[in-house]
Design a protein around this motif. Structure first.
Motif, mmCIF file in Angstrom:
data_model
loop_
_atom_site.group_PDB
_atom_site.id
_atom_site.type_symbol
_atom_site.label_atom_id
_atom_site.label_comp_id
_atom_site.label_asym_id
_atom_site.label_seq_id
_atom_site.Cartn_x
_atom_site.Cartn_y
_atom_site.Cartn_z
ATOM 1 N N ALA A 1 -1.480 -13.342 5.243
ATOM 2 C CA ALA A 1 -0.494 -13.043 4.209
ATOM 3 C C ALA A 1 -1.130 -13.270 2.849
ATOM 4 N N SER B 1 -2.835 -9.297 -2.835
ATOM 5 C CA SER B 1 -1.946 -8.140 -2.715
ATOM 6 C C SER B 1 -2.563 -6.903 -3.361
ATOM 7 N N ARG C 1 -1.088 -2.780 5.012
ATOM 8 C CA ARG C 1 -0.090 -3.835 4.809
ATOM 9 C C ARG C 1 -0.051 -4.290 3.359
#
Length: 314
Positions: A3, A42, A88
């Motif tokens: 993540a 990200s 993702r």
């Protein structure tokens, strides 16, 4: 599952291989450590930042050796590489702070492999490395190198004896170095030497007498390094690779010859051109003073033995 925000850092020790007669089998972890970190972001893609030794020469994309090893570890754990992460909305930032001189015989490529593999396994494991993970790191790094002497020393620290019972299996015995030994590393001012060049001059066969003598000295080396350092001068005699390579590192061999004539256990570190002196602690200062008295442009490092191998930091 990775993540955004996940981050892990590791440090990896330098290493010296062979130690004279332990050709392609014996390694010694040195207290000079690379620092690597990976951060899941990200922003899709891979960003590589470099500092220290070789920072201006090395790749800053996924061909970088640490990045390639990181990819191997992630894929072993079932984690997709960049394209899968991009789907993702994720990417990776890889930071490499290099302390090991390159192409010197101090295991810089082995440390990069070990570091990248350790980063991948530790990232997936939530910031830790199990004994099984270290076995996987040792195996994959040894296979990639083709001879696990340097890589095993970077994995476990101390002195290692490694062998490959099959092309896909690496086994390592980890030994504790006698506290009376202080390794010294002597570096020529500018000379670099690739491992492939150094290996290319070795003959394809050796005589029976050389093989017998080498086996005896390699066995003695383990005793001298762990129990009786007074035997190091005899235990570090080599018959298989140093003299055969004299032509590719004549200055280094001259230093080895000079120090050995004075009774010090000097050898070529790995494929060279660095020289490793396995000094008894009581005379280490005298060895350093001797080298500096020559007035030559050689760097003298006193890294100590890395009792611990690759480790997660923070």
């Amino acid at each position: 599952m990775l993540a955004a925000g996940d981050r892990v850092a590791v440090s990896v020790p330098a290493s010296s291989a062979n130690l004279g007669p332990g050709f392609d089998a014996v390694g010694l972890g040195l207290g000079l450590r690379e620092e690597y970190a990976v951060h899941v972001t990200s922003a899709p893609g891979l960003v590589v930042t470099l500092a220290g030794e070789g920072a201006e020469e090395l790749a800053t994309d996924e061909t970088h050796l640490v990045a390639r090893a990181l990819r191997t570890a992630l894929e072993v754990c079932g984690v997709d590489w960049l394209d899968g992460l991009r789907e993702r909305g994720l990417g990776l930032e890889l930071e490499c702070r290099n302390a090991i001189p390159m192409s010197a015989g101090l295991g810089s490529s082995a440390a990069a492999l070990v570091g990248g593999l350790a980063l991948g396994f530790a990232l997936v494991r939530g910031g830790s490395l199990t004994d099984d993970d270290l076995t996987l790191v040792n195996t994959h790094a040894g296979i990639a190198e083709g001879h696990p002497d340097n890589s095993s020393a970077s994995v476990y620290g101390g002195m290692t004896v490694s062998w490959m019972p099959s092309p896909t299996t690496v086994r390592t015995a980890h030994l504790t170095v006698h506290e009376g030994i202080e390794p010294l590393v002597l570096l020529p001012a500018s000379t670099r030497l690739s491992t492939s060049t150094a290996r290319g001059v070795l003959p394809p066969v050796v005589s029976r007498s050389d093989a017998i003598e080498q086996a005896a000295k390699a066995a003695l080396l383990t005793h001298a390094m762990t129990t009786d350092p007074t035997l190091l001068l005899d235990a570090t005699q080599d018959r298989l690779h140093q003299e055969q390579r004299r032509g590719v590192y004549p200055e280094s061999m001259g230093v080895v010859d000079e120090l050995r004539s004075l009774g010090h256990a000097a050898v070529i570190s790995g494929a060279g051109p660095a020289v490793l002196v396995l000094a008894r602690r009581a005379v280490a200062d005298a060895v350093v003073a001797e080298v500096r008295s020559w007035g030559r442009t050689w760097r003298v490092l006193r890294p100590g033995v890395a009792a611990e191998g690759v480790r997660v930091e923070g």
